[in-house]
Write a protein that holds these residues in place. Structure first.
Motif, PDB file in Angstrom:
ATOM      1  N   ALA A   1      29.082  45.850  32.436  1.00  0.00           N
ATOM      2  CA  ALA A   1      29.472  46.169  31.060  1.00  0.00           C
ATOM      3  C   ALA A   1      30.993  46.170  30.891  1.00  0.00           C
ATOM      4  O   ALA A   1      31.507  45.705  29.867  1.00  0.00           O
ATOM      5  CB  ALA A   1      28.889  47.527  30.673  1.00  0.00           C
ATOM      6  N   ASP A   2      31.716  46.661  31.904  1.00  0.00           N
ATOM      7  CA  ASP A   2      33.182  46.706  31.795  1.00  0.00           C
ATOM      8  C   ASP A   2      33.835  45.402  32.272  1.00  0.00           C
ATOM      9  O   ASP A   2      35.054  45.326  32.414  1.00  0.00           O
ATOM     10  CB  ASP A   2      33.729  47.890  32.595  1.00  0.00           C
ATOM     11  N   HIS A   3      33.001  44.403  32.563  1.00  0.00           N
ATOM     12  CA  HIS A   3      33.470  43.098  33.052  1.00  0.00           C
ATOM     13  C   HIS A   3      34.206  43.204  34.381  1.00  0.00           C
ATOM     14  O   HIS A   3      34.944  42.309  34.765  1.00  0.00           O
ATOM     15  CB  HIS A   3      34.347  42.394  32.011  1.00  0.00           C
ATOM     16  N   GLY A   4      33.996  44.333  35.079  1.00  0.00           N
ATOM     17  CA  GLY A   4      34.688  44.540  36.354  1.00  0.00           C
ATOM     18  C   GLY A   4      34.053  43.767  37.498  1.00  0.00           C
ATOM     19  O   GLY A   4      34.737  43.344  38.425  1.00  0.00           O
TER      20      GLY A   4
ATOM     21  N   LEU B   1      31.436  39.461  42.670  1.00  0.00           N
ATOM     22  CA  LEU B   1      32.825  38.999  42.644  1.00  0.00           C
ATOM     23  C   LEU B   1      33.563  39.761  41.545  1.00  0.00           C
ATOM     24  O   LEU B   1      32.929  40.288  40.618  1.00  0.00           O
ATOM     25  CB  LEU B   1      32.872  37.494  42.339  1.00  0.00           C
ATOM     26  N   PRO B   2      34.899  39.795  41.603  1.00  0.00           N
ATOM     27  CA  PRO B   2      35.623  40.435  40.500  1.00  0.00           C
ATOM     28  C   PRO B   2      35.255  39.753  39.178  1.00  0.00           C
ATOM     29  O   PRO B   2      35.173  38.523  39.120  1.00  0.00           O
ATOM     30  CB  PRO B   2      37.097  40.190  40.856  1.00  0.00           C
ATOM     31  N   GLY B   3      35.019  40.550  38.133  1.00  0.00           N
ATOM     32  CA  GLY B   3      34.558  40.028  36.849  1.00  0.00           C
ATOM     33  C   GLY B   3      35.423  38.893  36.319  1.00  0.00           C
ATOM     34  O   GLY B   3      34.930  37.970  35.662  1.00  0.00           O
ATOM     35  N   GLU B   4      36.712  38.974  36.617  1.00  0.00           N
ATOM     36  CA  GLU B   4      37.656  37.973  36.130  1.00  0.00           C
ATOM     37  C   GLU B   4      37.275  36.546  36.560  1.00  0.00           C
ATOM     38  O   GLU B   4      37.594  35.580  35.876  1.00  0.00           O
ATOM     39  CB  GLU B   4      39.031  38.303  36.714  1.00  0.00           C
ATOM     40  N   LYS B   5      36.598  36.450  37.714  1.00  0.00           N
ATOM     41  CA  LYS B   5      36.259  35.127  38.255  1.00  0.00           C
ATOM     42  C   LYS B   5      35.243  34.390  37.379  1.00  0.00           C
ATOM     43  O   LYS B   5      35.059  33.185  37.509  1.00  0.00           O
ATOM     44  CB  LYS B   5      35.696  35.241  39.678  1.00  0.00           C
ATOM     45  N   ALA B   6      34.574  35.150  36.515  1.00  0.00           N
ATOM     46  CA  ALA B   6      33.588  34.515  35.635  1.00  0.00           C
ATOM     47  C   ALA B   6      34.227  34.030  34.340  1.00  0.00           C
ATOM     48  O   ALA B   6      33.611  33.303  33.561  1.00  0.00           O
ATOM     49  CB  ALA B   6      32.474  35.498  35.313  1.00  0.00           C
TER      50      ALA B   6
ATOM     51  N   THR C   1      31.650  50.561  45.021  1.00  0.00           N
ATOM     52  CA  THR C   1      33.093  50.633  44.792  1.00  0.00           C
ATOM     53  C   THR C   1      33.535  49.460  43.919  1.00  0.00           C
ATOM     54  O   THR C   1      33.142  48.324  44.170  1.00  0.00           O
ATOM     55  CB  THR C   1      33.854  50.552  46.138  1.00  0.00           C
ATOM     56  N   PRO C   2      34.342  49.721  42.869  1.00  0.00           N
ATOM     57  CA  PRO C   2      34.774  48.621  42.007  1.00  0.00           C
ATOM     58  C   PRO C   2      35.524  47.545  42.795  1.00  0.00           C
ATOM     59  O   PRO C   2      36.218  47.844  43.762  1.00  0.00           O
ATOM     60  CB  PRO C   2      35.712  49.298  41.011  1.00  0.00           C
ATOM     61  N   LEU C   3      35.348  46.305  42.356  1.00  0.00           N
ATOM     62  CA  LEU C   3      36.005  45.188  43.033  1.00  0.00           C
ATOM     63  C   LEU C   3      37.386  44.977  42.427  1.00  0.00           C
ATOM     64  O   LEU C   3      37.597  45.259  41.255  1.00  0.00           O
ATOM     65  CB  LEU C   3      35.157  43.920  42.882  1.00  0.00           C
ATOM     66  N   THR C   4      38.284  44.465  43.230  1.00  0.00           N
ATOM     67  CA  THR C   4      39.631  44.232  42.725  1.00  0.00           C
ATOM     68  C   THR C   4      39.972  42.764  42.880  1.00  0.00           C
ATOM     69  O   THR C   4      39.407  42.070  43.728  1.00  0.00           O
ATOM     70  CB  THR C   4      40.663  45.050  43.528  1.00  0.00           C
ATOM     71  N   VAL C   5      40.863  42.297  42.058  1.00  0.00           N
ATOM     72  CA  VAL C   5      41.283  40.904  42.147  1.00  0.00           C
ATOM     73  C   VAL C   5      42.740  40.883  42.629  1.00  0.00           C
ATOM     74  O   VAL C   5      43.531  41.751  42.269  1.00  0.00           O
ATOM     75  CB  VAL C   5      41.094  40.191  40.788  1.00  0.00           C
ATOM     76  N   ALA C   6      43.063  39.907  43.495  1.00  0.00           N
ATOM     77  CA  ALA C   6      44.428  39.819  44.010  1.00  0.00           C
ATOM     78  C   ALA C   6      45.380  39.486  42.884  1.00  0.00           C
ATOM     79  O   ALA C   6      45.034  38.719  41.976  1.00  0.00           O
ATOM     80  CB  ALA C   6      44.509  38.756  45.100  1.00  0.00           C
TER      81      ALA C   6
END
Lengths: 471, 210
Positions: free
Chosen positions: B66-69, B142-147, B170-175
Motif C-alpha cells: 500500500a505504501d509502495h515500499g 524488491l524495493p517498491g521503486e523498482k516497479a 523489515t522494510p526494503l531500502t533502495v540504494a
C-alpha cells in the motif's frame, strides 16, 4: 378412417407442426438479432474467418496462412473446426459479415437440418416419431432460440437424429436377411465424423455408434451377408478415421502431443472437480480462468520443454489430488443440474438488457419448461418401462437411450452450463415417441428387450447413485 | 445445397489443416494473452543483470504494498529441489554483488550497495512430488521503486493478485545511487546498454521463429 385418409391427416398434422416451428422461429428472430456472438461462438467465428482467408489464398495461388490457421483455427486446441467450416462459406461470400448474418445463416442451416431430420425420421419410423420431433425439440422456445447460435451443440444433435435413422435402416436390412449396404457404411463414417467435428465431446457417442453397428452385424447377419456387413462396418470406420485424421494429426503436431479431438479434457476436469485455487500449482494468474490456465501452461512448457498439454495434465492432476468419490459425485451432480435441469438458464443472453422480465420472456420460459420437462419425463418412462413394441421401435428407443447416455457423460468430465442440452434434445423426442407406439408382442424382440432392460437399470443406478452419493 | 456447401467447406478445411500439419512447427502457437515468463525479460528484468535466475521459472502474480515500499513478485520454479534453487539463488546474488544473506522471519534478506535491499522466500509445493514439473513458489520482494518505470519501459503486464502477497517484515531500502534500469535479462552479458535486451526485440525474435 381409411388408410388414405389417415395418411392425409397425419400429413396435415406434420405440416401444421412444421409450420408452427417455422412461425416460432421467425417470431423469435428479433430476439437473437439483439444478441451478439458469445464466448465460444466468437472463437468459432474467428476460426471461420481464418478458414475463409485460407481457402481464398489457396484458390488465388498464394501461400497458405499457416500462422493464421495455427492462431485462429487450432488456437488453444479447444475446438474442432466443424462449426467454423460451416460458417466459412458465409465469410467467403462476405468477408465482413456481421453477427446478424451469422445468426440468420445458422438459422437457415439448422432449419434445413432439422426438417431434413424430421423427413428422414418419418420415412424410417413413421409420422408419430416425426411429429414427436417437431414438438420436442421443435416447439421448445429456448431450443428454437439456440437454432440461431453458432455453438455446434444443436447442429451436432441434429446429425445424431440422422445417425439413429441410418443405423435403423441398416438394422432393417440385416433383419430382412440382406447385408448392410456399402453406401450406408460410407454415410455412417461421414455422419460420425461430421458429428464429431461439430461437437467434439460426442466422441463416446461416435465410438459407441461404430461399436453398435459392429455388434448389430455380428448378432444379426449370417453367411455371406455377415462378411459383406463386416466390410461395410470397416468402411465406416475407415471413412470416419480418414476425415478425422487430418485434424488429429495437425493438432497433435502443434501441441507436440497426441491429441485426438481437443486438448480441453485435463483442464476442464481440473476446473470442474479440482481445487480451483490450485489449478496452476497454486492460484492461477488473475483473469479469465480458462485463458489464464492455458497461458500459464504455455509459460511452464516454454521453461521446461514439455508440451503444454502435458503441463495441463499435470496441473489438473495436482488440483484434483484431493478429490474424493463424494466430492466428485457432488460436483457432477451440480454439473448435471446445470446441464439437464435448467433449460432456460441461457435465456438472459437473448435479451438486450440481460434480464428476462416481460411477457415474451415469460412465455419462452413457460413454454420451454413445460415441453422440455414433459419430454424428459416421457423419455424416462419410455426408457425405463421397456415395452413390448415392434423391434424397429425397440431399437429406436434403445439407440436414443444409449446416445442420451453418451451425451450425458459431459457432466462427469466437464463443467456444464444450460448451453449444452440442445445437443441431446432430439434424442429425448425420439425416446419419448416410443410411448406412442402400440404394444405388439409378436413383433417384439426378446434380445432387444433384454438390452433395453440392462440399459434402463444402468440409468437408474447411475442417476440414483449420483443423487445418493453426491447430495 | 447446404450439405454440398458443408462438404466443400469441410474439404477446404481438411486440405488447409493437413497442409498446416505438414508444415514445420518449431514453437508453440502464438498466444494472444502473452506468456507470463517473458514479463521479466530484457530491460524489464528488475534486478542487476548479473543476478539472473539460471533455473526454469514462471511469474504468476505481483503485489505492490500500500505504501509502495515493497514490490513482491510471485514466481514458481520448475524441476529443481528447493535446496538446488536456494543455492542457485545465492550464487546469482553473490555474482551481482549482494552481501551475505541474513534471515528475516521466513525470508532471506540481502543488500547490495548499488541496488538496495531485497528479500526472497522459497515455499515448496504442498503435496508436491517429482511427478509434477512445478516444484515450489518463490516470492521475491524488491524495493517498491523498482516497479515504478515498468510502464515507461512498456514491460509486459504482470497481473496483480487478488489477495496481497506476503512481504518481508523489515522494510526494503533502495540504494541512493541505484541505476534506473538494470540491463539485459541474459545475465552473462554485463552490458549496461538498456536496449540490449529490449522486450520488443525479444518478442520479434519469438515471432519470427514461429
Amino acid at each position: 378412417m381409411t388408410l388414405r385418409q389417415r395418411a392425409l391427416s397425419s400429413r396435415t398434422v406434420l405440416l401444421t407442426l412444421a409450420a408452427l416451428h417455422v412461425a416460432m422461429k421467425i417470431a423469435l428472430l428479433p430476439r437473437v438479432l439483439s444478441s451478439p456472438l458469445q464466448g465460444d461462438e466468437v472463437a468459432y467465428n474467428n476460426s471461420a474467418k481464418a478458414i475463409a482467408i485460407a481457402i481464398r489464398d489457396l484458390v488465388s495461388g498464394a501461400s497458405l496462412p499457416v500462422h493464421l490457421i495455427k492462431l485462429d483455427v487450432v488456437g488453444n486446441g479447444w475446438f474442432m473446426p466443424g462449426v467454423s467450416a460451416l460458417l466459412a462459406p458465409l465469410y467467403l461470400v462476405d468477408p465482413s459479415a456481421g453477427y446478424h448474418a451469422v445468426r440468420i445463416y445458422v438459422g437457415v442451416v439448422s432449419l434445413v437440418l432439422f426438417l431434413g431430420g424430421v423427413y428422414v425420421t418419418r420415412r424410417v419410423l413413421g409420422a408419430r416419431y416425426a411429429a414427436a420431433l417437431l414438438v420436442v425439440p421443435g416447439l421448445i422456445p429456448m431450443w428454437v432460440l439456440f437454432t440461431y447460435t453458432a455453438w455446434g451443440d444443436l447442429l451436432g444433435g441434429l446429425l445424431v437424429v440422422a445417425l439413429v435413422m441410418l443405423l435403423l435402416t441398416m438394422w432393417r436390412d440385416l433383419e430382412s436377411g440382406r447385408s448392410a449396404r456399402l453406401r450406408h457404411g460410407v454415410a455412417l463414417g461421414v455422419l460420425l465424423a461430421l458429428t464429431l467435428y461439430l461437437r467434439s465431446s460426442a466422441l463416446p457417442l461416435v465410438v459407441g455408434a461404430l461399436a453398435l453397428a459392429g455388434i448389430g452385424v455380428l448378432v444379426r447377419a449370417r453367411g455371406r451377408a455377415l462378411v459383406q456387413s463386416v466390410v461395410t462396418c470397416a468402411v465406416a470406420a475407415v471413412v470416419f478415421g480418414a476425415i478425422v485424421a487430418p485434424w488429429s494429426i495437425a493438432v497433435s503436431k502443434v501441441f507436440d502431443h497426441r491429441v485426438v479431438t481437443t486438448t480441453t479434457l485435463p483442464i476442464s476436469m481440473g476446473y470442474a472437480f479440482g481445487n480451483t485455487s490450485e489449478l496452476c500449482f497454486g492460484p492461477c494468474p488473475p483473469g479469465n480462468p480458462w485463458t489464464s490456465m492455458v497461458s500459464y501452461s504455455r509459460a511452464v512448457a516454454k521453461q521446461t520443454g514439455l508440451s503444454e498439454v502435458v503441463v495441463q495434465k499435470q496441473m489438473s492432476d495436482y488440483a484434483m489430488r484431493n478429490v474424493t468419490p463424494s466430492s466428485y459425485a457432488g460436483d457432477t451432480l451440480s454439473d448435471f443440474r446445470r446441464y439437464s435441469l435448467d433449460p432456460t438458464g441461457f435465456a438472459p443472453i437473448f435479451t438486450k438488457s440481460g434480464t428476462t422480465n416481460g411477457f415474451v420472456s415469460a412465455l419462452i420460459d413457460a413454454g420451454t419448461n413445460v415441453l422440455y420437462f414433459a419430454g424428459l419425463a416421457l423419455a424416462a418412462i419410455s426408457i425405463v418401462t421397456v415395452r413390448r413394441i415392434p423391434s424397429i421401435n425397440q431399437l429406436a428407443t434403445l439407440l436414443s437411450s444409449l446416445f442420451l447416455a453418451a451425451l450425458m457423460m459431459q457432466p462427469f468430465v466437464h463443467i456444464c452450463t444450460a448451453r449444452y442440452w440442445p445437443v441431446y434434445a432430439p434424442m429425448v423426442g425420439i425416446a419419448a415417441a416410443g410411448l406412442l407406439v402400440r404394444r405388439d408382442k409378436e413383433r417384439s424382440n426378446r434380445t432387444l428387450r433384454l438390452a433395453g432392460g440392462i440399459v434402463a437399470c444402468g440409468w437408474v443406478v447411475v442417476i440414483g447413485g449420483l443423487f445418493v452419493v453426491g447430495a | 445445397m447446404s450439405s454440398l456447401r458443408r462438404a466443400s467447406a469441410a474439404v477446404g478445411i481438411l486440405v488447409a489443416l493437413s497442409l498446416a500439419g505438414c508444415s514445420k512447427i518449431t514453437t508453440p502457437p502464438s498466444d494472444r494473452t502473452g506468456t507470463p515468463a517473458s514479463a521479466l525479460a530484457g530491460r524489464c528484468w528488475p534486478l542487476p543483470a548479473a543476478a539472473h535466475f539460471d533455473f526454469p521459472y514462471q511469474v504468476t502474480g505481483q503485489t505492490l504494498s500500500a505504501d509502495h515500499g515493497s514490490w513482491t513478485l510471485r514466481l514458481q520454479w520448475d524441476k529443481l529441489s528447493r535446496a538446488e534453487v536456494t543455492s542457485r539463488l545465492a550464487a546469482s546474488f553473490t555474482r551481482a554483488g549482494f552481501g551475505r544473506p541474513a534471515a528475516d522471519g521466513d525470508w532471506t534478506r540481502l543488500t547490495s550497495p548499488t541496488y538496495g535491499s531485497i528479500a526472497y522466500r522459497t515455499i515448496p509445493l504442498t503435496g508436491g512430488s517429482p511427478a509434477y514439473v512445478v516444484r515450489g513458489t518463490l516470492l521475491v520482494s524488491l524495493p517498491g521503486e523498482k516497479a515504478a518505470d515498468r510502464t515507461a519501459l512498456h514491460c509486459p503486464n504482470i497481473l496483480t493478485t487478488a489477495d496481497p502477497l506476503p512481504a518481508p517484515p523489515t522494510p526494503l531500502t533502495v540504494a541512493s545511487k541505484a541505476p534506473k534500469t538494470s540491463g539485459a535479462a541474459s545475465g552473462k552479458k554485463t552490458s549496461k546498454t538498456p536496449a540490449a535486451g529490449s522486450p520488443k526485440k525479444t518478442k520479434k525474435t519469438e515471432g519470427a521463429a514461429s
